[in-house]
Scaffold this active site. Structure first.
Site, PDB file in Angstrom:
ATOM      1  N   PRO A 196       0.831  -1.203   0.000  1.00 44.50           N
ATOM      2  CA  PRO A 196       0.000   0.000   0.000  1.00 44.50           C
ATOM      3  C   PRO A 196       0.867   1.255   0.000  1.00 44.50           C
ATOM      4  CG  PRO A 196       0.177  -0.842   2.229  1.00 44.50           C
ATOM      5  CD  PRO A 196       1.002  -1.761   1.355  1.00 44.50           C
ATOM      6  N   CYS A 197       0.429   2.277  -0.690  1.00 50.07           N
ATOM      7  CA  CYS A 197       1.151   3.544  -0.670  1.00 50.07           C
ATOM      8  C   CYS A 197       0.141   4.681  -0.545  1.00 50.07           C
ATOM      9  CB  CYS A 197       2.007   3.720  -1.912  1.00 50.07           C
ATOM     10  SG  CYS A 197       2.815   5.312  -1.965  1.00 50.07           S
ATOM     11  N   ILE A 198      -0.362   4.882   0.680  1.00 49.22           N
ATOM     12  CA  ILE A 198      -1.251   6.003   1.012  1.00 49.22           C
ATOM     13  C   ILE A 198      -2.576   5.957   0.252  1.00 49.22           C
ATOM     14  CG2 ILE A 198      -1.525   8.507   1.150  1.00 49.22           C
ATOM     15  CD1 ILE A 198       0.683   7.960   2.870  1.00 49.22           C
ATOM     16  N   THR A 199      -2.526   6.060  -1.062  1.00 52.13           N
ATOM     17  CA  THR A 199      -3.766   6.168  -1.830  1.00 52.13           C
ATOM     18  C   THR A 199      -3.915   5.049  -2.836  1.00 52.13           C
ATOM     19  OG1 THR A 199      -2.692   7.488  -3.519  1.00 52.13           O
ATOM     20  CG2 THR A 199      -3.718   8.672  -1.707  1.00 52.13           C
ATOM     21  N   ARG A 200      -2.913   4.200  -2.941  1.00 53.34           N
ATOM     22  CA  ARG A 200      -2.966   3.190  -4.000  1.00 53.34           C
ATOM     23  C   ARG A 200      -2.358   1.877  -3.531  1.00 53.34           C
ATOM     24  NH1 ARG A 200       1.005   6.446  -7.866  1.00 53.34           N
ATOM     25  NH2 ARG A 200       0.805   8.010  -6.271  1.00 53.34           N
TER      26      ARG A 200
END
Lengths: 78, 151
Positions: A24-28
């Site tokens: 996961p990377c914050i928004t995606r």
């Protein structure tokens, strides 16, 4: 509900056998897949993705700020 | 209710459409403004008061009491740096005041490693019409007003 979203996204990525890694990377969700051709973009959008970006076996699914939660839900399903 | 969003970094204000990442340039997760940091080791500060609801070395979200959430992303694709060069000053779940230091990083070093250091500042999950008082393109210091978001 959240788990439904996670399982819908996982299915649209070609199922658990197709997922090498999900981060996961914050928004995606940054996903590495075995076979990029198995990605079902309309199904990802239907599952709530704001956008999908794909380069070969690497797919980024934009899910918004719940990305961390969705990624851990998907990891529970793997 | 509306909340004033402060610039997390010192640099030059630019349209978010110039950010080399479609998630931000196409406002997929919400509208915002970009700031191109002026180089060297520097602090990224909280853009609003609230709970630090998400914290990664290269990005964080502050959720305000009235339900807004503001995302600060330090550079593009900088998750690939795996935290190297980013020092955290806060912990996830902590309450922070607007302008308090969250991360020390070095935009010049990020650029040297081949990444854009531009910082999208995004009001999550609201429409473009929720933003007002946008700062003009030009120089801002960290802590200067960047835009206002209505919730």
């Amino acid at each position: 509900m959240a788990d439904d979203k996670a399982s819908a996204i996982l299915a649209a990525l070609g199922g658990q056998g197709n997922v090498v890694e999900i981060e996961p990377c914050i928004t995606r969700l940054r996903c590495e897949l075995e076979d990029g051709a198995k990605v079902d973009e309309p199904a990802l959008k239907k599952a709530g993705a704001h956008g999908v970006m794909q380069q070969g076996t690497v797919v980024q699914v934009v899910v918004g700020p719940e990305a961390d939660t969705i990624a851990s839900d998907i990891e529970d399903l793997l | 209710m509306s909340v004033q969003v402060l610039s997390p970094v010192t640099g030059l204000v630019a349209p978010i459409s110039e950010v080399p990442d479609p998630v931000f340039s196409q406002s997929m997760v919400g509208p915002g403004v970009a700031v191109k940091p002026s180089g060297g080791e520097s602090q990224a500060v909280a853009p609003v008061e609230g709970i630090l609801s998400t914290l990664h070395p290269h990005a964080f979200v502050v959720s305000t009491d009235d339900g807004s959430a503001v995302l600060v992303h330090l550079g593009i694709d900088t998750i690939e740096l795996e935290g190297a060069g980013f020092a955290l000053h806060a912990t996830k779940g902590e309450r922070v005041t607007a302008g308090s230091p969250i991360v020390t990083w070095n935009p010049t070093e990020v650029e040297r490693q081949g990444y854009s250091s531009v910082c999208p500042v995004v009001a999550l999950e609201v429409g473009q019409e929720a933003l007002s008082d946008m700062a003009d393109d030009g120089r801002v210091n960290h802590g200067d007003p960047l835009f206002t978001v209505d919730s």
